[in-house]
Scaffold this motif. Structure first.
Motif, PDB file in Angstrom:
ATOM      1  N   GLU A 426       0.834  -1.209   0.000  1.00  0.00           N
ATOM      2  CA  GLU A 426       0.000   0.000   0.000  1.00  0.00           C
ATOM      3  C   GLU A 426       0.869   1.261   0.000  1.00  0.00           C
ATOM      4  OE1 GLU A 426      -3.473   2.135   2.720  1.00  0.00           O
ATOM      5  OE2 GLU A 426      -2.330   0.439   3.504  1.00  0.00           O
ATOM      6  N   THR A 427       1.887   1.284   0.878  1.00  0.00           N
ATOM      7  CA  THR A 427       2.769   2.460   0.976  1.00  0.00           C
ATOM      8  C   THR A 427       3.561   2.660  -0.305  1.00  0.00           C
ATOM      9  OG1 THR A 427       3.009   1.961   3.335  1.00  0.00           O
ATOM     10  CG2 THR A 427       4.513   3.586   2.411  1.00  0.00           C
ATOM     11  N   ASN A 430       1.949   4.992  -2.595  1.00  0.00           N
ATOM     12  CA  ASN A 430       1.724   6.358  -2.115  1.00  0.00           C
ATOM     13  C   ASN A 430       2.656   7.315  -2.843  1.00  0.00           C
ATOM     14  OD1 ASN A 430      -0.268   5.823  -0.273  1.00  0.00           O
ATOM     15  ND2 ASN A 430       1.077   5.821   1.516  1.00  0.00           N
TER      16      ASN A 430
END
Length: 629
Positions: A426-427, A430
């Motif tokens: 997920e990161t 980003n």
């Protein structure tokens, strides 16, 4: 124990990202609490909330009435027009406000108010404020008190802010990364300063020796939850391992149960009515639990670096100065294959300049580096972290390499490599502007490592990295199939990674020491103790010589010791022997590292007293022995 601070059910989120949820913590008088968490988990946010610099979603924070709190921010700032010493009087603390009140009353010529303020100034030791400020600034290597704040580096600003919070001696001291920008001598001074004081402490730091020697409680934010351990860093490691083992056992049980439930769900579709709804709900919970990653599941990453030959580099007659400041003089060194070198020394002694000369960014005044043809540098610098904030994390790494070789035909993708350095999938997607300071440094480190160098040159890689990342980096470097030079003020990191040290002592002096930092520290303390003993012996010899010169030659040999003097001489011999033994015992204890703060203080005070008594009694014994002779 008097309660200083109570945190109850505190929750903080940014949008849909929850940093911590319903956490509670109590800090009482005398507690020295170290706060540990991964980068981005909310350590600095929590400290800013406690300092009333940031809001929170829910919960309650209660300070004891009248409690004096000092806060060292991660990135402090001061009005640029102030001088260093003026900045010390700009702090928002009780003592500075009291001094301002006194000066105002003095200008207003208000005798009644002045008398009250005089009493309060005496009680608060406000008259000594400027002197205390200068003493602490000097310990932190800031000696130009009239220098404008605008001329200070970021590191000097942090040290100025640290001096400011220490000067006021608050009841509760909150510190965010106090050891960043401190060299090893300053770190050890601060460590000893806090150990000897009675101050209550809450701090964030990645310096694990500092945590171990200063703190008596460790709290960890992990998975939005706060865990508390009543003990130092060593105790925390032991108990955290037990917690992880229990957690992993629960995950294994959940996975086994999930398999059983999955079989039931698939086998019994007709049974999914109201009667079996509880099992379907339980299955969903088990599925969530079983999906969690094991906290201790880090896989050792043994990356195959590009081939490096037997010739690495030779430094031949390297000399470098900046004006009158001598950095290196006639330095020769042959670096060997697979060597892991640490560079330590005070700020300004030339450590970063040395490695910039090595990689060709700075030219020496004289001499040269002869570098092997197969050497491929990977350079992590203090100034090198530059990213396009609108780029995604994964793209910043893929721009350098899509994968990294593990040897034997095995490869790791950029995404897998990032996961090893604690960037979740997920990161990774980003944008970089969303990353915390520590996460940006971790990303920068990944961009250096994935280029597959065979010679890593790392300048202060530990700054702003959390302890979990440091463990990953240490493991990576210990298993790295290449050469390493690392500059760091992190003593724990250096002990785990390097073979030997170059110690930059200033004025062009460099000591090559075989061993890690703790080995060097023990050797240095033994040398200093030897020098003190030699100086004490020299002083005693001078006393003896002075005594001999002063006595009257005409009386020599013409009188005998009286009965009383003979008894005194015998008593002196017994006392001198006892004092010599006590001195030896104290010196051994002081070098052992086993004393607590109270014992260390007591023994440090006693040693000079013993030396003075030895000198006094030895001189008297010499006087009596001259009469007898």
């Amino acid at each position: 124990m008097v309660s200083y601070l109570q945190i109850e059910n505190l929750t903080k989120s940014f949008g849909d990202r929850i940093l911590f949820e319903n956490i509670s913590l109590g800090i009482g008088e005398g507690d020295r609490v170290g706060l540990i968490a991964k980068n981005g988990a909310g350590k600095t946010t929590l400290l800013n909330i406690l300092a009333d610099k940031e809001d929170y979603d829910s919960g309650r924070i209660t300070y004891r009435n009248g409690l004096r709190v000092g806060y060292l921010e991660q990135s402090p700032s001061y009005p640029p027009e102030l001088s260093v010493i003026e900045a010390c009087f700009q702090s928002d603390n009780d003592t500075v406000r009291l001094i301002a009140e006194y000066e105002q009353a003095l200008r207003a010529n208000d005798p009644d108010r002045l008398q009250d303020l005089l009493d309060r100034m005496e009680h608060a030791k406000a008259w000594d404020y400027e002197q205390r400020a200068k003493q602490i600034l000097s310990q932190l290597k800031i000696n130009n008190f009239d220098q404008p704040v605008k001329e200070l580096s970021g590191g000097q600003l942090k040290r100025l802010a640290l001096a400011n919070v220490l000067i006021t001696e608050p009841d509760l001291l909150i510190l965010d990364e106090p050891t960043n920008h401190l060299d090893i001598d300053m770190t050890e001074w601060l460590e000893e300063f806090l150990r000897r004081s009675n101050i209550t402490l809450l701090m964030v730091t990645h310096d694990r020796y500092f945590l171990d020697r200063v703190c008596n409680q460790i709290v960890e934010i992990d998975d939005r939850t706060l865990y508390s351990y009543k003990g130092n860093y060593s105790y925390y490691l032991e108990k955290r391992e037990e917690r992880i083992e229990i957690h992993n056992a629960e995950i294994d049980r959940a996975r086994n149960l999930m398999r059983t439930e999955l079989e039931w769900i698939r086998r019994q579709p007709q049974a999914r009515g109201t009667k079996a709804k509880y099992r379907i709900d339980a299955f969903a919970e088990l599925q969530e639990k079983a999906r969690r990653e094991k906290a201790a599941g880090q896989v050792r990453l043994e990356v195959k670096s590009s081939y490096i030959g037997s010739k690495i580099f030779e430094a031949k007659g390297i000399t470098k100065s900046f004006g009158d400041l001598k950095i290196i003089e006639n330095f020769d060194y042959t670096f060997t294959r697979y060597e892991k070198m640490g560079i330590v020394g005070n700020n300004g002694t030339g450590k970063s300049t040395f490695i910039k000369m090595l990689i060709g960014e700075v030219k020496p005044d004289r001499g040269h580096f002869d570098i092997g043809e197969t050497v491929k540098f990977g350079y992590y610098s203090q100034e090198g972290m530059q990213f396009n904030d609108q780029m995604k994390v994964i793209d910043a790494v893929r721009d350098i390499a899509e994968e990294i070789s593990l040897g034997d035909g095995r490869k790791l993708s950029a995404s897998q490599f990032l996961q090893h350095f604690l960037f979740t999938p997920e990161t990774q997607h980003n944008y970089i502007y969303k990353l915390s300071g520590g996460e940006r440094r971790r990303l920068y480190l990944c961009t250096v490592l994935i280029s597959n160098p065979n010679f890593l040159v790392l300048d202060e890689p530990t700054n702003d990295l959390d302890i979990v990342t440091l463990n990953v980096l240490e493991d990576y470097l210990r298993n790295f199939k290449g050469c390493v030079i690392v500059i760091s003020h992190d003593r724990y990191f250096m002990d785990k990674v390097v073979d030997h040290l170059l110690v930059f002592r200033g004025n062009g002096v460099i000591k090559d020491f075989p061993g890690n930092y703790t080995d060097y520290r023990e050797w240095r303390e033994a040398q200093e103790q030897k020098e003190r003993n030699e100086q004490a012996e020299k002083s005693r010899q001078e006393i003896k010589k002075s005594s001999t010169e002063k006595r009257n030659p005409a009386e020599n040999g013409k009188r005998r010791l009286s009965f009383k003097e003979r008894k005194e001489m015998e008593q002196l011999e017994t006392e001198i022997a006892a004092l010599e033994e006590e001195k030896k015992t104290i010196e051994t204890l002081l070098c052992s590292g086993s004393l607590d703060v109270a014992e260390l203080t007591e023994k440090s005070k006693r040693l000079p007293e013993v030396n003075d008594l030895l000198d006094e009694k030895t001189l008297r014994w010499l006087e009596l022995s001259e009469i007898e002779g």
